[in-house]
Design an enzyme around this catalytic site. Structure first.
Site, PDB file in Angstrom:
ATOM      1  N   ARG A  44       7.867  95.086  20.354  1.00 57.56           N
ATOM      2  CA  ARG A  44       6.360  95.067  20.110  1.00 57.56           C
ATOM      3  C   ARG A  44       5.929  93.868  19.587  1.00 57.56           C
ATOM      4  O   ARG A  44       4.641  93.750  19.444  1.00 57.56           O
ATOM      5  CB  ARG A  44       6.492  96.168  18.723  1.00 57.56           C
ATOM      6  N   GLY A  45       6.841  93.055  19.556  1.00 55.67           N
ATOM      7  CA  GLY A  45       6.527  91.658  18.921  1.00 55.67           C
ATOM      8  C   GLY A  45       5.663  90.694  19.590  1.00 55.67           C
ATOM      9  O   GLY A  45       4.855  89.972  19.015  1.00 55.67           O
ATOM     10  N   ASP A 103      15.241  83.601  21.075  1.00 56.16           N
ATOM     11  CA  ASP A 103      16.363  83.281  20.058  1.00 56.16           C
ATOM     12  C   ASP A 103      17.631  82.865  20.900  1.00 56.16           C
ATOM     13  O   ASP A 103      17.825  81.796  21.237  1.00 56.16           O
ATOM     14  CB  ASP A 103      16.175  84.247  19.182  1.00 56.16           C
ATOM     15  N   VAL A 153      11.484  83.617  10.924  1.00 59.33           N
ATOM     16  CA  VAL A 153       9.861  83.520  11.049  1.00 59.33           C
ATOM     17  C   VAL A 153       9.216  84.866  11.092  1.00 59.33           C
ATOM     18  O   VAL A 153      10.078  85.813  11.689  1.00 59.33           O
ATOM     19  CB  VAL A 153       9.206  82.619  11.975  1.00 59.33           C
TER      20      VAL A 153
END
Ligand code: IMP
Ligand code: MG
Length: 179
Positions: A44-45, A103, A153
């Site tokens: 969803r980010g 990442d 973050v």
């Protein structure tokens, strides 16, 4: 500023400004090739970044969503489970994948390979944030908003236990919030 936030890394203004630059670059690159990408955002980010970015992409794009998660216990091979697949056929389609943050690189690499395997013509990656120091597989996003240090973050779509996604900036949580 939210009381759980220790510091802001990228303000709303900075993110908007960078999104404009990325949108212009994406527009130029695809126009040069005479192609129009299908924009595929990972839930969803990436939703807030998608919403910002597409305002500045001057192409007749369509967008669609995918939701994936890692198989428990198989993180090391980067295997992913598709929770929500695309509704759009991608045979011969040029895809622009939108991520919030790359990442280890495993998610975006596996999704990219899966889409190519399903017949996409090309897959490019645009990510709001890149954390290259954490990379475990070789993947270089084509368009990067900002690079970040090895620090967790939140905000502008990114969460900690599903919280903080709606903050209009990217920041770092106070240490006590992780307890
Ligand atoms: P990767 O497969 O390790 O590249 O994982 C990328 C995904 O992990 C991102 O789409 C985020 O959902 C999540 N993620 C990685 N780093 C962070 C972070 O610092 N804050 C929030 N989510 C993160
Ligand atoms: Mg994600």
């Amino acid at each position: 500023m939210h009381s759980d936030i220790k510091k802001i890394l990228f303000s709303e203004e900075e993110i908007i400004e960078r999104s404009k630059q990325l949108g212009a670059q994406i527009t130029e690159d695809y126009k040069k090739e005479g192609r129009i990408p299908l924009v595929v955002a990972l839930l969803r980010g990436s939703v807030p970044f998608l919403a910002e970015l597409i305002k500045y992409v001057d192409l007749d794009i369509e967008y669609d969503f995918m939701d994936v998660s890692s198989y428990e216990g198989t993180e090391s091979i980067g295997d992913i489970r598709i929770i929500k697949d695309l509704d759009t056929s991608i045979k011969g389609v040029d895809i622009l994948l939108v991520e919030d943050i790359v990442d280890t690189g495993r998610t975006i690499q596996t999704v990219g390979r899966t889409l190519m395997h399903k017949g996409a013509n090309s897959v490019k990656i645009v990510t709001l944030l890149d954390k290259p120091s954490r990379r475990e597989v070789e993947v270089v996003p084509d368009y990067i908003g900002f690079q970040v240090e090895n620090e967790f973050v939140v905000g502008f779509g990114m969460d900690f236990n599903q919280k903080y996604r709606c903050l209009p900036y990217v920041g770092v949580l106070k240490d006590e919030c992780y307890q």
